[in-house]
Design an enzyme around this catalytic site. Structure first.
Site, short mmCIF file in Angstrom:
data_model
loop_
_atom_site.label_atom_id
_atom_site.label_comp_id
_atom_site.label_asym_id
_atom_site.label_seq_id
_atom_site.Cartn_x
_atom_site.Cartn_y
_atom_site.Cartn_z
N GLU A 56 -25.87 29.94 18.82
CA GLU A 56 -25.77 30.38 17.41
C GLU A 56 -26.40 31.76 17.24
OE1 GLU A 56 -26.93 27.41 14.52
OE2 GLU A 56 -27.43 28.95 13.05
N LYS B 59 -32.83 20.85 10.45
CA LYS B 59 -31.90 21.48 11.40
C LYS B 59 -32.39 22.89 11.73
CE LYS B 59 -27.94 23.56 12.91
NZ LYS B 59 -27.67 24.98 13.11
N ASP C 282 -34.47 17.08 27.82
CA ASP C 282 -33.45 16.22 27.21
C ASP C 282 -33.45 16.44 25.69
OD1 ASP C 282 -31.98 14.14 26.11
OD2 ASP C 282 -32.77 12.62 27.48
N HIS D 248 -26.43 36.97 9.24
CA HIS D 248 -25.43 36.47 10.19
C HIS D 248 -24.31 37.48 10.36
CE1 HIS D 248 -26.29 31.87 10.11
NE2 HIS D 248 -27.23 32.58 10.68
C1 MEV Z 1 -28.63 27.25 10.12
O1 MEV Z 1 -28.42 27.08 11.51
C2 MEV Z 1 -29.99 26.71 9.72
C3 MEV Z 1 -30.29 26.76 8.21
O2 MEV Z 1 -29.27 26.09 7.50
C4 MEV Z 1 -31.63 26.09 8.02
C5 MEV Z 1 -32.02 25.89 6.57
O3 MEV Z 1 -31.14 25.82 5.70
O4 MEV Z 1 -33.24 25.79 6.33
C6 MEV Z 1 -30.30 28.18 7.71
#
Ligand code: MEV
Length: 440
Positions: A82, A280, A296, A393
């Site tokens: 990513e 995430k 892992d 991004h």
């Molecule tokens: C994207 O890979 C991760 C985010 O969505 C985390 C978040 O929203 O805190 C930007």
């Protein structure tokens, strides 16, 4: 320049970056080049690792910069597809380092071996019988992992957890030293299982480790000076130490951004839908380190999310608050990592990753991975609390498109900058910008 600070790193060619990283880490440049050029493992090795092999699959390998954990600088290897994850973590780590770096600890490092006993008519009696035989069970467990015991690790204690419907789960807590320990812990479960069933007259159920390794949890915290949150480099859309998605924070003050980050944390604390995305963002950093070092990641993910839901409600793994002026972040999660055995036996790139990060123990690696997770989380919340994540991004996307169009060296930044300014990030536009620049 010292340690993990490498200003202008992103502007260097790959060869120059490798040379610098080799110098900083003390890794032989030839070893570094061979581990990275080979893509890790060849097809024949892959064929011995898993089944039905057709080939191998490579991912980008980079390093996070500026990371300082418990006063020590680390170059942290990250494997991730990513865009902006490595840059964002590096940028956030720089903000944290200005306020003293990450403070991390692991108070105990025990894996859980689970043995399920079923069909018990008298659970209370079975619990008493097992308690009386604790020493015997530990002896059986030790006998299953003699080499681990020789290395100073091994089973430490037994815990009994009655469940419903005549079921008991025996937990053997195991110190796996520098191994992640899945095989060791499974061997213990399989050795102790029949003995525990014999003691209680139970039907023997499952025997396997638990990936909710909450007895091997890391706590990491950091402080950030609000003024450092305002970093903005409008002249270099990909600027900064590591081509960051350096989100211009416009007119927002550091204080406002810090408050925005706290509000984002509170949102995640109040809403499991947001908490999942918040987590995430943390795992973006952690998984990249886990994968780079041959660990892992499925086990780590399973443990992290189970831990997040342990209270009965899915919660964010980190929280952010103000402490006086400062913004303070805290992250706790289980992190069972190894620096011996497993993939490391066969994967030269994973071994290289460990040489770069220069960890002394598996726990040390867990502290660093968690710190990178908190850095990734800070970067994401800062972007979300200001202009959103798309702008950063898009800058990085523009850079990849510029490279795809044939831009080289300094041209990459210039072409990417033009594409971002024009808002049209296509291969055609990049080719046009490149031709115009080269005067052809
Ligand atoms: C994207 O890979 C991760 C985010 O969505 C985390 C978040 O929203 O805190 C930007």
């Amino acid at each position: 320049m010292s340690g993990s600070r490498l200003p202008g790193f992103y502007k260097l060619s790959v060869a120059e970056r490798r040379a610098l990283v080799a110098e900083r880490s003390g890794v032989d440049p030839k070893v570094l080049a061979s581990a990275l050029d080979s893509g890790g493992i060849d097809c024949a090795t892959a064929d011995k690792l898993v089944e039905n092999v057709l080939g191998t699959y490579a991912l980008p390998f980079g390093v996070a910069l500026n990371v300082q954990v418990n006063g020590k600088d680390r170059l942290v290897p990250m494997v991730v597809e990513e865009p902006s994850v490595i840059a964002a973590a590096s940028n956030a780590a720089r903000m944290v380092r200005n306020a003293g770096g990450f403070t991390a600890e692991m108070t105990e490092a025990l894996m859980i071996s689970q043995i399920e006993l079923r069909g018990l008519a008298d659970v209370e009696l079975a619990l008493r019988l097992l308690t009386n035989e604790t020493e015997h069970l530990l002896t059986v467990a030790r006998g299953a992992v003699p080499n681990l015991v020789e290395r100073g690790g091994g089973p430490r204690s037994i815990e009994l957890r009655p469940l419903v419907n005549g079921r008991i789960v025996v937990h053997v807590l195991v110190d796996c030293r520098d191994a992640m320990g899945a095989n060791l812990v499974n061997s213990i479960a399989e050795a102790v299982g029949p003995v525990a069933a014999g003691i209680t007259g139970a039907e023997l159920g499952l025997r396997i480790l638990s990936n909710l390794s909450d007895r091997r949890a890391v706590q990491v915290s950091c402080r950030v000076h609000p003024e450092d949150l305002v970093l903005s480099r409008p002249k270099a859309p990909l600027g900064g130490d590591s081509a960051p998605p350096s989100v211009p924070t416009g007119v927002l003050t550091g204080d406002a951004i810090a408050d925005g980050i706290v509000a984002a944390s509170e949102f995640a604390e109040a809403d499991p839908y947001r908490a999942a995305t918040h987590n995430k963002g943390i795992m973006n950093g952690i998984d990249a380190v886990v994968i780079a070092t041959g660990n892992d990641f499925r086990a780590v993910e399973a443990g992290a999310h189970a831990f997040a839901a342990l209270s009965g409600r899915y919660r964010p793994l980190s929280v952010w608050r103000r402490d006086g002026e400062a913004l303070v972040g805290e992250l706790t999660l289980p992190l069972a990592l190894g620096i011996v055995g497993g993939t490391l036996r066969v994967h030269p790139t994973a071994r290289l990753a460990l040489s770069l990060v220069r960890v002394e123990s598996a726990d040390d690696l867990a502290l660093i991975a968690a710190s990178v997770g908190l850095a990734s989380n800070l970067a994401a919340l800062r972007a979300l609390a200001t202009e959103g994540i798309q702008r950063g991004h898009m800058s990085l996307h523009a850079r990849s498109v510029a490279v795809a169009a044939g831009a080289q060296g300094a041209e990459v930044e210039i072409v990417a900058g033009r594409l971002s300014e024009d808002g049209s990030i296509t291969l055609e536009a990049a080719r046009r910008a490149l031709s115009a620049m080269r005067g052809s």
